[in-house]
Design an enzyme around this catalytic site. Sequence first.
Site: not given
Ligand code: ATP
Length: 587
Positions: A269, A301
């Site tokens: 991630k 996004r």
């Molecule tokens: P949310 O999507 O829950 O609103 P957020 O923007 O803080 O919260 P997280 O949910 O913590 O993000 O994690 C999802 C995000 O992680 C994805 O939108 C992407 O930007 C990021 N990401 C990083 N590595 C990956 C991966 N290997 N696969 C998918 N997403 C990833």
Amino acid sequence: MEFATFADRAAAIEAEPADLEIVAHVRDLLEDAGDPESTDNGADDRIATVEIVARFVQGRVFPAWDSTTLDIGPSACYEAIARAAGQNVDADDVEERLADVGEIGDVAASYDFGGQRGLSAFAAGQGVGDNDLTVREVHDELVDLAAAEGEGSEDRKVDILFGLFNRCSSDEARYLARLVLSEMRIGVGEGTVRDAVAAAFDVPEERVERALQVSNDYGEVARVARDEGLEGLDAMELAVGRPVQAMLAQAGTVTDALEEWEQAAVEWKYDGARIQLHYDPDGLESAAGEASDATTRVFSRNMEDVTGALPEVVEFAEGTLEGPAILDGEVVAVDEDGDPLPFQEVLKRFRRKHDVAKAREDVSVRPVFFDCLHADGDDLLEEPLTARHDRLEGVLADGPQQDPDDVDGLSLLWLADDPDEIESIDAAALEAGHEGIMLKNPDSAYSPGRRGKHWRKRKPDVETLDCVVTGAEWGEGRRATFLGTFELSVRDEATGDLETVGKVATGITDEKLADLTERLEPHIAAEEGQEVDLEPAVVFEVGYEEIQTSPTYSSGYALRFPRFIAVRDDKEPGDADTLERVERLRS
Ligand code: ATP
């Protein structure tokens, strides 16, 4: 369709609590938007009223994929309302009413614009009685308003809005004001429009949904469903250059993932910002559908165009990709060695519109891609994740600069069914400075806009433990002068001894490592190779996913997926958690 008809229905929808009835109202609106012959006015290629209605009910003027905004602030809107309301009203008056009423729609509806109607009709060269505002006119005027740029554009925007309000009844003004300020809020979400399109044009809901996923515009979906039926809907495809909604992740645990899927696709991630890359070597269409020379567009996004802010991504695409592609990934800030920097750094670059070259000198970014939605004419949304990832590797590895064993820009994917293996991938990700891991269902399709259970981010820790740091390891390479992996212990109250429960590799910044090293170094009791024993002095708060019995550690327990949260400066080793608490938490 008259705008008054739209406003009437919007009022009815807003007053309606039952979802099914709301769907029925939206269905009626779509049906009443006119048949194909009457909607395009035979004049030009302007969009059909049904498209406009499908967007307006959701408070949109433009398709979801189009990040064009009206670019008009609330005060310009208040001014337009005030001017249309007459001589005794000014923008301050509108603002005062807003402070009382709390909602711009009600404020707009509280004025009587009728007195000016005859006048404006006269000015517009129309006869009185021929002055009813249509949905299309509102749309076309708002498109003009959005397009106004440069010197004098603010005045032009206010003029256009004034012209519209001037022709509005109270109800029309209510919904026009909300539309302009993106505050429609009548309770119509995507699911409602999907069901209404299905009901109005007699097509299955799932197929409407699929068409939305690829086109990212309910306007187009409604028109195609009406004019071309199911066949037309099913023929809709992704368009390179037009962003789709990103697939999102739920929180989840390794244990649950392995129970459900037998094996999990495990990925690092990355701690950056989500990007969707669209590339076509022959040039992408502009948002307005015109051909252009640009080969690459990068979207956030939220589907904003961030291409200008990220020249490294454009250079990467142009230097690596050969055919048309849509890739999903993350842009990460990196230091001069290519190691990841914290999320805050990428924010310095992400939406920047000015001085990009200068900002690039301070912080560089690089893209990492984890999914492929389209490659060389093939839409891949329905393909399983593993097949999409293979395709991703294929399109990236073909690049002229690529080393086949270490493909630049490719996020790695491991298939794993063993929690220990997943744990070591997590530790490696943290060690490399990333955020942790994502767990994905290897067989799952790509579902735009969905936050489903097929993508899981590791669940935030429910419990934390305060552990004494009793050992550490010196890092390697650039981090050779920092203590890295830390041994964690808890107190056995019965014996007074400290017993180990695990190791945490912090996955944190060099700065933080330097700070921890400084705190711990004075407490080194013994050293052998890279390993050091520490006298008990510092307490770490750590999170974890679960506690398991384990022969590896002296406590007989191991923290699964431990992660560093903070140093507990307020605690002495004697205040750290006990073995008894570990036993209790485990049961
Ligand atoms: P949310 O999507 O829950 O609103 P957020 O923007 O803080 O919260 P997280 O949910 O913590 O993000 O994690 C999802 C995000 O992680 C994805 O939108 C992407 O930007 C990021 N990401 C990083 N590595 C990956 C991966 N290997 N696969 C998918 N997403 C990833």
